[in-house]
Structures are given as structure tokens and as C-alpha cells.
Design a protein around this motif. Sequence first.
Motif, PDB file in Angstrom:
ATOM      1  N   LEU A 161       0.836  -1.205   0.000  1.00 22.66           N
ATOM      2  CA  LEU A 161       0.000   0.000   0.000  1.00 22.66           C
ATOM      3  C   LEU A 161       0.867   1.250   0.000  1.00 22.66           C
ATOM      4  CD1 LEU A 161      -2.788   1.228   0.050  1.00 22.66           C
ATOM      5  CD2 LEU A 161      -2.820   0.958   2.539  1.00 22.66           C
ATOM      6  N   GLU A 162       1.957   1.242   0.742  1.00 22.87           N
ATOM      7  CA  GLU A 162       2.882   2.383   0.746  1.00 22.87           C
ATOM      8  C   GLU A 162       3.377   2.681  -0.666  1.00 22.87           C
ATOM      9  OE1 GLU A 162       6.104   2.508   3.660  1.00 22.87           O
ATOM     10  OE2 GLU A 162       4.967   1.077   4.873  1.00 22.87           O
ATOM     11  N   THR A 163       3.682   1.641  -1.428  1.00 21.17           N
ATOM     12  CA  THR A 163       4.181   1.818  -2.791  1.00 21.17           C
ATOM     13  C   THR A 163       3.135   2.491  -3.673  1.00 21.17           C
ATOM     14  OG1 THR A 163       5.621  -0.128  -2.622  1.00 21.17           O
ATOM     15  CG2 THR A 163       5.048   0.622  -4.841  1.00 21.17           C
ATOM     16  N   ILE A 164       1.886   2.038  -3.563  1.00 19.61           N
ATOM     17  CA  ILE A 164       0.806   2.626  -4.359  1.00 19.61           C
ATOM     18  C   ILE A 164       0.586   4.086  -3.983  1.00 19.61           C
ATOM     19  CG2 ILE A 164      -1.680   2.572  -4.811  1.00 19.61           C
ATOM     20  CD1 ILE A 164      -1.557  -0.458  -4.538  1.00 19.61           C
ATOM     21  N   GLN A 185       3.351   6.305  -5.355  1.00 18.42           N
ATOM     22  CA  GLN A 185       3.178   6.566  -6.787  1.00 18.42           C
ATOM     23  C   GLN A 185       2.116   7.632  -7.022  1.00 18.42           C
ATOM     24  OE1 GLN A 185       2.262   2.579  -8.074  1.00 18.42           O
ATOM     25  NE2 GLN A 185       4.409   2.031  -8.378  1.00 18.42           N
ATOM     26  N   ASP A 186       1.026   7.541  -6.268  1.00 17.73           N
ATOM     27  CA  ASP A 186      -0.057   8.512  -6.397  1.00 17.73           C
ATOM     28  C   ASP A 186       0.411   9.900  -5.977  1.00 17.73           C
ATOM     29  OD1 ASP A 186      -2.578   9.357  -7.025  1.00 17.73           O
ATOM     30  OD2 ASP A 186      -3.604   8.305  -5.413  1.00 17.73           O
ATOM     31  N   TYR A 190       1.926  15.479  -6.966  1.00 18.77           N
ATOM     32  CA  TYR A 190       2.790  16.620  -6.658  1.00 18.77           C
ATOM     33  C   TYR A 190       3.588  17.064  -7.881  1.00 18.77           C
ATOM     34  CZ  TYR A 190       1.595  17.015  -1.775  1.00 18.77           C
ATOM     35  OH  TYR A 190       0.908  17.261  -0.598  1.00 18.77           O
ATOM     36  N   ALA A 191       3.858  16.147  -8.798  1.00 14.23           N
ATOM     37  CA  ALA A 191       4.482  16.550 -10.061  1.00 14.23           C
ATOM     38  C   ALA A 191       3.520  17.445 -10.836  1.00 14.23           C
ATOM     39  CB  ALA A 191       4.845  15.317 -10.881  1.00 14.23           C
ATOM     40  N   THR A 236       5.155  11.957 -15.796  1.00 11.55           N
ATOM     41  CA  THR A 236       5.688  10.688 -15.274  1.00 11.55           C
ATOM     42  C   THR A 236       7.181  10.796 -15.003  1.00 11.55           C
ATOM     43  OG1 THR A 236       4.016   9.390 -16.460  1.00 11.55           O
ATOM     44  CG2 THR A 236       6.012   8.239 -15.771  1.00 11.55           C
ATOM     45  N   GLU A 237       7.891  11.418 -15.920  1.00 16.48           N
ATOM     46  CA  GLU A 237       9.340  11.591 -15.747  1.00 16.48           C
ATOM     47  C   GLU A 237       9.640  12.436 -14.520  1.00 16.48           C
ATOM     48  OE1 GLU A 237      13.153  13.640 -18.093  1.00 16.48           O
ATOM     49  OE2 GLU A 237      11.206  13.445 -19.099  1.00 16.48           O
ATOM     50  N   LYS A 238       8.893  13.508 -14.350  1.00 16.08           N
ATOM     51  CA  LYS A 238       9.102  14.377 -13.190  1.00 16.08           C
ATOM     52  C   LYS A 238       8.758  13.648 -11.898  1.00 16.08           C
ATOM     53  CE  LYS A 238       8.037  18.973 -11.331  1.00 16.08           C
ATOM     54  NZ  LYS A 238       9.469  19.285 -11.130  1.00 16.08           N
ATOM     55  N   ALA A 239       7.681  12.865 -11.929  1.00 15.01           N
ATOM     56  CA  ALA A 239       7.277  12.112 -10.738  1.00 15.01           C
ATOM     57  C   ALA A 239       8.346  11.113 -10.337  1.00 15.01           C
ATOM     58  CB  ALA A 239       5.951  11.401 -10.993  1.00 15.01           C
ATOM     59  N   GLU A 240       8.923  10.437 -11.309  1.00 18.90           N
ATOM     60  CA  GLU A 240       9.946   9.427 -11.031  1.00 18.90           C
ATOM     61  C   GLU A 240      11.228  10.038 -10.470  1.00 18.90           C
ATOM     62  OE1 GLU A 240      10.342   7.508 -14.793  1.00 18.90           O
ATOM     63  OE2 GLU A 240       8.629   6.156 -14.460  1.00 18.90           O
TER      64      GLU A 240
END
Length: 214
Positions: free
Chosen positions: A92-95, A98-99, A104-105, A189-193
Motif C-alpha cells: 500500500l505504501e508503494t501505491i 506513486q499517487d 505533486y508533479a 511521469t518523468e518528473k514524478a519518477e
Amino acid sequence: MPQWLLSEDVEHRTQIRMIRQTFRWKSQPGRRIQADTDVVCYIDGDAVSVEEYVLLAENHKNDILMRYTTEQVNQPDFWEQEIDGKVPAEQLETIISQDLTENYAIKHLAVEWKVTEDYTFEDLKAQMEEKNDAQSDSADTTDSYGLTAYDISKYYSYWYSNLQTKLMNQMIGNSKDYSDAQDVEAYITEKAEKSVIRPGGASATDVILETFAQ
């Protein structure tokens, strides 16, 4: 506001107060309260509060539960036990991570591209309350999404969906680097990663365990 929404809101706020109190007592001996006790993590410098984290935990809870049997889910230590090599709370932490990094990106890019002023989770709650008050004072109490009133979960989803659409229109309309929605989504997606995440004073795992304690 409808009575069922009022009841859910009171229950949600009570739960948040209990979780916050837990971390205030756990934070340090002598019951001293650290400045970031109510913060689970920081994403590129922005604080993610316990309340926002709990909101996403509740939103994504079923994403985890559907992976297990009813018997497994009903175990009192379900969230913290290892099942087939995986711990549900960690999944759940992983999900949630990601969200959060995607949201925030979107937020940081929207501020950069002047789609919105900077804001906090508390600001979103205040906006929601203003919108609900305006709806209740209006002759037409149904908005364009078919809702008579928002709770924070629905408003949070509405806000980021709407903000992403506005951001896409702004970037596509004002830069040759982004020709369509796919280009913008790839950049988000790139910024989030690449997000820099550092922990706050409240443990993400503990927040999940406290939220779903049986």
C-alpha cells in the motif's frame, strides 16, 4: 451538507485526531512534539500531512485487499504480516507513493506554468468547504460532475483530474515541445519518477497500521 456526508466527515476527523495523538506520544520521550509530527514525508520540499496520507490509504485500501483471500484479510495482523513474500502495508505504501509523486508533479508543474497558485492540502479542504457552501446556497445544487456536495476524497480526485487537464492545455498551447496529451503525460511521469522524497516525523507504515487497526 447532506447528513451522511456530515457523519463521514466527523468520523474522518475523529480518526485523524486519534492518529495524530498517537504520533505525538510516540515521537519523543517526555511527550515533546516535533514540528513535523503530522508530516509523513516531504516531496520535493512539500509536506504530505498524516491526513492526506490517510485519505490516500483509504482510497487505495481495496487495491490491496482484492489481492488476498477473505481469510487472509480477516487476520488481525493482516497489514503487517508477510504473505507470499509480501507485506500488505508495504504494498500500500508503494501505491500511495506513486499517487503522491504524480499528484505533486502535476502540482509543481501547474505552479511553474502559472495554471494555479501554490497551495497546500489544507487549502484544498478550505476550497472544498467554500464550494459546498456555494452549492448549498445555489438554486441548482448539482455541479457539472453530478455531485450535490463534495467530501474530501471526491474533491481531492476532482481537483487533480481538473488540474492535470488545465496543465495539459497550457503546455500544449504554449510550447512546441508538447504536441499532445501523451507528451505531457510522459513529462509528468518523468518528473514524478525523479521526485526527491524524504521522511517526516510520522512513519508511513505506522500511519497505515493505525488507520486500519482492527
